[in-house]
Design an enzyme around this catalytic site. Structure first.
Site, PDB file in Angstrom:
ATOM      1  N   HIS A   1     -14.159   4.284   1.925  1.00  0.00           N
ATOM      2  CA  HIS A   1     -13.443   3.005   1.916  1.00  0.00           C
ATOM      3  C   HIS A   1     -12.597   2.887   3.172  1.00  0.00           C
ATOM      4  CE1 HIS A   1     -11.337  -0.522   0.423  1.00  0.00           C
ATOM      5  NE2 HIS A   1     -10.238   0.024   0.917  1.00  0.00           N
TER       6      HIS A   1
ATOM      7  N   ASP B   1      -7.823  -5.605 -11.958  1.00  0.00           N
ATOM      8  CA  ASP B   1      -7.518  -5.657 -10.531  1.00  0.00           C
ATOM      9  C   ASP B   1      -7.665  -7.070  -9.991  1.00  0.00           C
ATOM     10  OD1 ASP B   1      -7.119  -4.572  -7.768  1.00  0.00           O
ATOM     11  OD2 ASP B   1      -9.189  -5.242  -7.571  1.00  0.00           O
TER      12      ASP B   1
ATOM     13  N   LYS C   1     -11.126   0.206  -8.072  1.00  0.00           N
ATOM     14  CA  LYS C   1     -12.484  -0.282  -7.791  1.00  0.00           C
ATOM     15  C   LYS C   1     -13.400   0.868  -7.385  1.00  0.00           C
ATOM     16  CE  LYS C   1     -11.206  -3.553  -4.815  1.00  0.00           C
ATOM     17  NZ  LYS C   1      -9.796  -3.915  -4.967  1.00  0.00           N
TER      18      LYS C   1
ATOM     19  N   SER D   1      -5.139  -0.778  -6.372  1.00  0.00           N
ATOM     20  CA  SER D   1      -6.218  -1.763  -6.281  1.00  0.00           C
ATOM     21  C   SER D   1      -7.465  -1.137  -5.668  1.00  0.00           C
ATOM     22  CB  SER D   1      -5.755  -2.964  -5.445  1.00  0.00           C
ATOM     23  OG  SER D   1      -6.790  -3.895  -5.260  1.00  0.00           O
TER      24      SER D   1
ATOM     25  N   ARG E   1      -0.587 -11.121  -7.121  1.00  0.00           N
ATOM     26  CA  ARG E   1       0.151 -10.591  -5.973  1.00  0.00           C
ATOM     27  C   ARG E   1       0.029 -11.516  -4.776  1.00  0.00           C
ATOM     28  NH1 ARG E   1      -2.926  -5.638  -5.070  1.00  0.00           N
ATOM     29  NH2 ARG E   1      -1.650  -5.405  -3.198  1.00  0.00           N
TER      30      ARG E   1
END
Length: 449
Positions: A86, A165, A191, A187, A172
């Protein structure tokens, strides 16, 4: 019988800086996802968390609650250690398109669930969808089957994955609480863990073109992400990487796909882009058990590019997800892929490029049509730019700085001005700094070992 949930008490606890028990966080998130806690109360809680911070234990509990708000994939039927990567987002960050085929070609299964671009940063999903015909909306069964069949699959987040999420992020976004490191980390990790992975490598970007502008914030985010992975028995490694200048020369969806193909052909091996890619690949191959060390993994990754194995894997992936493989074989054949304008250096721009403002280039790419201002906006898959002059290269009046790709030709004068303003030129070439700054594991930072 458990005590009824009291959201006001939890809001007050967090507001006053008191720790909130993991079970209470789980109950609060469950109730909010089910619609039993209203937006205004959850907004108050996350604002309190934003202002007071969250401990590693609280961040892990929030991650776990969001993770289990939906489907958590079971990939145990696929042999091997499943490893994903990621990135926290950057400009010209096409690393996933190069990295995933490299790693999968070496026998490490890569299940990757990617996101779309928002703001000045691009998204892997948008880049993939610029490949004619490429499908990112596979069912969960098709996702699992493809991973078993060819060892690589790249899709977007489904409705079943981490629905809490999605709700919390939307909240947010409109309550001024996006920039909370624990909330960002929860978050991301909810995922990623929902994908069914066994290990994770994190590319935490820092600098003008990143969301984390300061090194202190980037380090804190890396530490939080790895701690959450460790808490969920998912071995995780974070690399801190430079995002002060665009990564590579292409910015935009199809332009970045074309550059990725060139990288897999070995055209840009000695660049910051490939330095980052090979470093991440080394970590993934080591975690995946096919390399003894990250250093050995980097060497293996370079050999996968040199041999053509990685490019072959990309072709297999594109074909499996209904993409046009001929566009990978020759990216110039994609319709509307020719530049519509060339930006040259103006009078007075002479010397060596010392800086390129990544944030300004990211905003320019969005203006050209390559990104979104809101989640509802559509993107032009071929829009973007390719830099013909990068940091450390000489420039003189009339030299080509960049090619532009856009349908918004009525704004070319403004685009030209913005592109030129993103460049800084000096008398001497800057010393090339490292693209990978540091490495973090549960044992600490490599630089502090």
């Amino acid at each position: 019988m458990s005590t009824p949930l009291n959201p006001v008490a939890l809001i007050t606890q967090k507001r006053d800086g008191q720790p909130v028990a993991p079970d209470d966080i789980a109950r609060l998130v469950d109730a909010y996802t089910a619609g039993e806690v209203p937006d205004y109360q959850m907004s108050a809680f996350i604002m309190a968390a934003f202002l007071q911070g969250m401990s590693d234990t609280e961040a892990a509990a929030l991650t776990d609650a969001m993770l289990h708000s939906g489907t958590v994939l079971d990939l145990s039927g696929t042999p091997g250690i499943k490893v994903d990567k990621h990135s926290t987002g950057g400009v010209g960050d096409k690393v996933s398109l190069i990295l995933a085929p490299i790693v999968a070609s070496q026998g490490v299964p890569v299940p990757m669930v990617s996101g779309r671009g928002l703001g000045h940063t691009g998204g892997t999903l948008d880049k993939l969808e610029s490949i004619p015909g490429f499908r990112t909306d596979l069912s969960m069964q098709a996702y699992k089957q493809q991973l078993t069949d060819i060892g690589i699959v790249l899709i977007g987040q489904t409705e079943e994955m981490a629905p809490a999420d999605r709700k919390l992020y939307a909240l947010r976004d409109v309550t001024g609480t996006v920039e909370s490191i624990p909330l960002i980390a929860a978050s991301i990790m909810s995922k990623k863990l929902a994908e069914g992975i066994d290990a994770l490598v994190l590319d935490v970007k820092c600098g003008r073109g990143a969301f984390m502008k300061t090194e202190a914030d980037a380090r804190t985010l890396a530490e939080t992400l790895v701690a959450i992975g460790d808490d969920h028995d998912t071995p995780s490694v974070a690399l801190l990487t430079d995002m002060n200048a665009p990564l590579g020369r292409a910015v935009g969806n199809w332009p970045e796909v074309a550059e990725s193909v060139a990288c897999l052909r070995g055209a840009h091996d000695d660049t910051p882009l490939m330095e980052v890619t090979y470093a991440l690949a080394g970590e993934m191959l080591a975690l995946g058990g096919v390399a003894d060390t990250p250093e050995a993994g980097r060497q293996q990754a370079q050999e996968a590019v040199a041999s053509g194995e990685a490019l072959d894997c990309l072709r297999t992936l594109v074909d499996a997800q209904d993409g046009d493989v001929s566009a990978i074989d020759d990216p110039s054949t994609r319709p509307d892929s020719e530049p519509v304008a060339t930006v040259t250096a103006p009078q007075g721009m002479r010397g060596t490029v010392t800086e390129i403002d990544a944030l300004a280039i990211g905003h320019l790419a969005v203006d050209l049509g390559a990104g979104r201002r809101t989640k509802e906006d559509t993107v032009d898959p071929t829009a973007g730019l390719t830099l013909q002059k990068h940091i450390g290269e000489p420039v003189a009046p009339g030299d080509v700085l960049a090619h532009l790709y856009t349908n918004r030709t009525e704004q070319l004068n403004a685009f030209t001005k913005a592109l030129r303003n993103a460049y800084t030129v000096g008398d001497a070439a800057p010393e090339r700094g490292a693209a990978v700054w540091d490495r973090y594991t549960p044992n600490g930072w490599a630089s502090q070992a």
